[in-house]
Design an enzyme around this catalytic site. Structure first.
Site, PDB file in Angstrom:
ATOM      1  N   ASP A   9       0.832  -1.110  -0.197  1.00 51.25           N
ATOM      2  CA  ASP A   9      -0.356   0.056   0.037  1.00 51.25           C
ATOM      3  C   ASP A   9       0.911   1.355  -0.034  1.00 51.25           C
ATOM      4  OD1 ASP A   9      -1.868   1.948   0.484  1.00 51.25           O
ATOM      5  OD2 ASP A   9      -1.612   2.306   2.954  1.00 51.25           O
ATOM      6  N   TYR A  11       0.387   5.472   0.999  1.00 56.00           N
ATOM      7  CA  TYR A  11      -0.342   6.278   1.652  1.00 56.00           C
ATOM      8  C   TYR A  11      -0.346   5.322   3.137  1.00 56.00           C
ATOM      9  CZ  TYR A  11      -1.249   9.160  -2.835  1.00 56.00           C
ATOM     10  OH  TYR A  11      -0.719   8.902  -3.951  1.00 56.00           O
ATOM     11  N   THR A  13       1.794   3.933   4.970  1.00 56.23           N
ATOM     12  CA  THR A  13       2.427   2.390   4.701  1.00 56.23           C
ATOM     13  C   THR A  13       4.048   2.885   4.310  1.00 56.23           C
ATOM     14  OG1 THR A  13       0.769   1.336   4.240  1.00 56.23           O
ATOM     15  CG2 THR A  13       2.427   0.484   3.566  1.00 56.23           C
ATOM     16  N   ARG A  39      -8.620  13.190   6.120  1.00 50.58           N
ATOM     17  CA  ARG A  39      -8.027  11.374   5.807  1.00 50.58           C
ATOM     18  C   ARG A  39      -9.228  10.987   6.339  1.00 50.58           C
ATOM     19  NH1 ARG A  39      -5.292   8.242   2.719  1.00 50.58           N
ATOM     20  NH2 ARG A  39      -4.117   6.709   4.164  1.00 50.58           N
ATOM     21  N   SER A 115      -1.812   0.564  -4.922  1.00 47.62           N
ATOM     22  CA  SER A 115      -2.831   2.099  -4.060  1.00 47.62           C
ATOM     23  C   SER A 115      -4.239   2.346  -4.902  1.00 47.62           C
ATOM     24  CB  SER A 115      -2.182   2.784  -3.592  1.00 47.62           C
ATOM     25  OG  SER A 115      -2.152   4.590  -3.509  1.00 47.62           O
ATOM     26  N   ASN A 116      -4.609   3.276  -4.012  1.00 49.28           N
ATOM     27  CA  ASN A 116      -6.081   3.567  -4.264  1.00 49.28           C
ATOM     28  C   ASN A 116      -5.287   5.137  -4.640  1.00 49.28           C
ATOM     29  OD1 ASN A 116      -8.535   2.682  -3.213  1.00 49.28           O
ATOM     30  ND2 ASN A 116      -8.322   3.378  -1.225  1.00 49.28           N
ATOM     31  N   LYS A 148     -10.342   0.098  -2.655  1.00 43.21           N
ATOM     32  CA  LYS A 148     -10.151  -0.893  -2.049  1.00 43.21           C
ATOM     33  C   LYS A 148     -11.182  -1.066  -0.840  1.00 43.21           C
ATOM     34  CE  LYS A 148      -4.806  -0.473  -1.895  1.00 43.21           C
ATOM     35  NZ  LYS A 148      -3.523  -0.039  -1.437  1.00 43.21           N
ATOM     36  N   SER A 172      -0.188  -3.662   4.655  1.00 47.55           N
ATOM     37  CA  SER A 172      -0.045  -2.362   4.763  1.00 47.55           C
ATOM     38  C   SER A 172      -0.806  -2.164   6.366  1.00 47.55           C
ATOM     39  CB  SER A 172      -1.739  -2.340   4.582  1.00 47.55           C
ATOM     40  OG  SER A 172      -2.268  -1.124   3.648  1.00 47.55           O
ATOM     41  N   ASN A 174      -3.278   0.317   6.693  1.00 45.18           N
ATOM     42  CA  ASN A 174      -4.378   0.648   7.174  1.00 45.18           C
ATOM     43  C   ASN A 174      -5.309  -1.124   6.769  1.00 45.18           C
ATOM     44  OD1 ASN A 174      -4.802   3.249   5.998  1.00 45.18           O
ATOM     45  ND2 ASN A 174      -3.790   2.791   4.178  1.00 45.18           N
ATOM     46  N   PHE A 176      -8.538  -1.958   6.896  1.00 44.43           N
ATOM     47  CA  PHE A 176      -9.142  -2.404   6.372  1.00 44.43           C
ATOM     48  C   PHE A 176      -8.648  -2.604   5.054  1.00 44.43           C
ATOM     49  CE2 PHE A 176      -9.245   0.546   2.286  1.00 44.43           C
ATOM     50  CZ  PHE A 176      -8.958   1.803   2.796  1.00 44.43           C
ATOM     51  N   ASP A 177      -7.267  -2.852   4.742  1.00 47.56           N
ATOM     52  CA  ASP A 177      -6.888  -2.754   3.240  1.00 47.56           C
ATOM     53  C   ASP A 177      -6.099  -4.527   3.616  1.00 47.56           C
ATOM     54  OD1 ASP A 177      -5.653  -2.419   0.985  1.00 47.56           O
ATOM     55  OD2 ASP A 177      -3.874  -0.991   1.703  1.00 47.56           O
TER      56      ASP A 177
HETATM   57  C1  LAC Z   1      -3.559   3.409  -0.224  1.00 49.77           C
HETATM   58  C2  LAC Z   1      -4.546   3.636   0.272  1.00 49.77           C
HETATM   59  C3  LAC Z   1      -5.375   3.530   1.448  1.00 49.77           C
HETATM   60  O1  LAC Z   1      -2.325   3.917  -0.663  1.00 49.77           O
HETATM   61  O2  LAC Z   1      -3.904   4.401   1.483  1.00 49.77           O
HETATM   62  O3  LAC Z   1      -4.094   2.269  -1.437  1.00 49.77           O
END
Ligand code: LAC
Length: 220
Positions: A9, A11, A13, A39, A115-116, A148, A172, A174, A176-177
C-alpha cells in the site's frame, strides 16, 4: 516467509502524510483535528463511491473530503489555500524505515505498489519521494475503477506480476486494507505504525510488524 513478490500500500505505509499535516498546520486552526477528519472522510468517500458504483478518482475524492472538512470545521480557505492543501498530497515522503527496508527487499523480490491513488498522484508522489526505482510495478485502482477493499483491486497484482495470489505478500498499515487483502487470498502483513487496534472484521493478518526493517528480516 518467502513469498514470490511483495506488494505494498502507499499512503501511510510506504510514505507518510507529513506534507499534508504541515500544510494543515499552516492554514487551519486545529490542524490535527482537521487532518484526521479530512483523511477519514477521504477513505469514507472511497467506500461510498465503490458501493454506489460511481467511481471518482482518488484526487476527486480527496477534494470532496477537503470541502467537507472545511465546512464541518467552519474553516475559511481561499481557493489558493485549498489548492495548496491538495498539492500537499503530491509530496509524500518515505518513512525512514521504509527506505531502508525496501533497499534490502528489492534485492530479493519483485516489489510493487498497489494503491487507491490515481495514476497521476502515484507517479508524482513516488518521484517526489525518490522511490520510483524500488518498484517493478505501480498499480492504481484507476485501472478497475473501484477502490479497496474490492477484490477487483487486489486482483490487479497477480495479473500484472504473473504471480499467484497465495505467493504474494501484501503489506499495509491500513487495517481495512489488510483485512480486504487477506479475504482476497494474499498473505498479509500489517505494519502497525500507530497504536491502533486492528478492525475486528474478517481474518487476522498473517504477520504484524512494527517497521519495514522488521519486515525485511521476516522475509530474509
Ligand atoms: C492507498 C491508501 C489506502 O494508498 O492509503 O491505497
Amino acid at each position: 516467509v518467502r513469498p514470490d513478490a511483495i506488494v505494498f500500500d502507499m499512503y501511510g505505509t510506504v510514505t507518510n502524510l507529513k506534507a499534508v499535516s504541515n500544510a494543515c498546520a499552516d492554514l487551519v486552526e486545529d490542524p490535527a483535528g482537521f487532518g484526521a477528519l479530512w483523511r477519514s472522510k477521504q477513505l469514507e468517500y472511497t467506500f461510498l463511491s465503490s458501493l454506489m458504483e460511481d467511481y471518482e478518482d482518488f484526487w476527486q475524492v480527496t477534494e470532496a473530503a477537503l470541502h467537507y472538512a472545511t465546512a464541518a470545521t467552519g474553516s475559511r480557505l481561499t481557493e489558493g489555500q485549498r489548492s495548496s492543501l491538495m498539492q500537499s498530497w503530491l509530496r509524500p515522503e518515505p518513512y525512514e524505515d521504509a527506505f531502508k527496508g525496501l533497499q534490502e527487499m528489492k534485492d530479493r523480490y519483485p516489489l510493487a505498489i498497489l494503491s487507491n491513488g490515481s495514476r497521476g498522484m502515484l507517479k508524482k508522489g513516488l518521484n517526489h519521494a525518490g522511490l520510483e526505482s524500488f518498484f517493478d510495478h505501480v498499480l492504481s485502482v484507476d485501472e478497475v475503477k473501484v477502490f479497496k477493499p474490492s477484490p477487483k483491486v487486489y486482483g490487479l497484482a497477480p495479473n500484472r506480476l504473473g504471480v499467484c495470489k497465495e505467493r504474494i505478500l501484501f503489506v499495509s498499515s491500513n487495517s481495512f486494507d489488510v483485512v480486504g487483502a487477506k479475504k482476497y487470498g494474499f498473505q498479509t502483513a500489517w505494519i502497525r505504525r500507530e497504536e491502533v487496534p486492528l478492525d475486528p472484521l474478517g481474518e487476522t493478518p498473517d504477520y504484524v510488524v512494527s517497521s519495514f526493517e522488521e519486515l525485511a528480516l521476516l522475509t530474509a
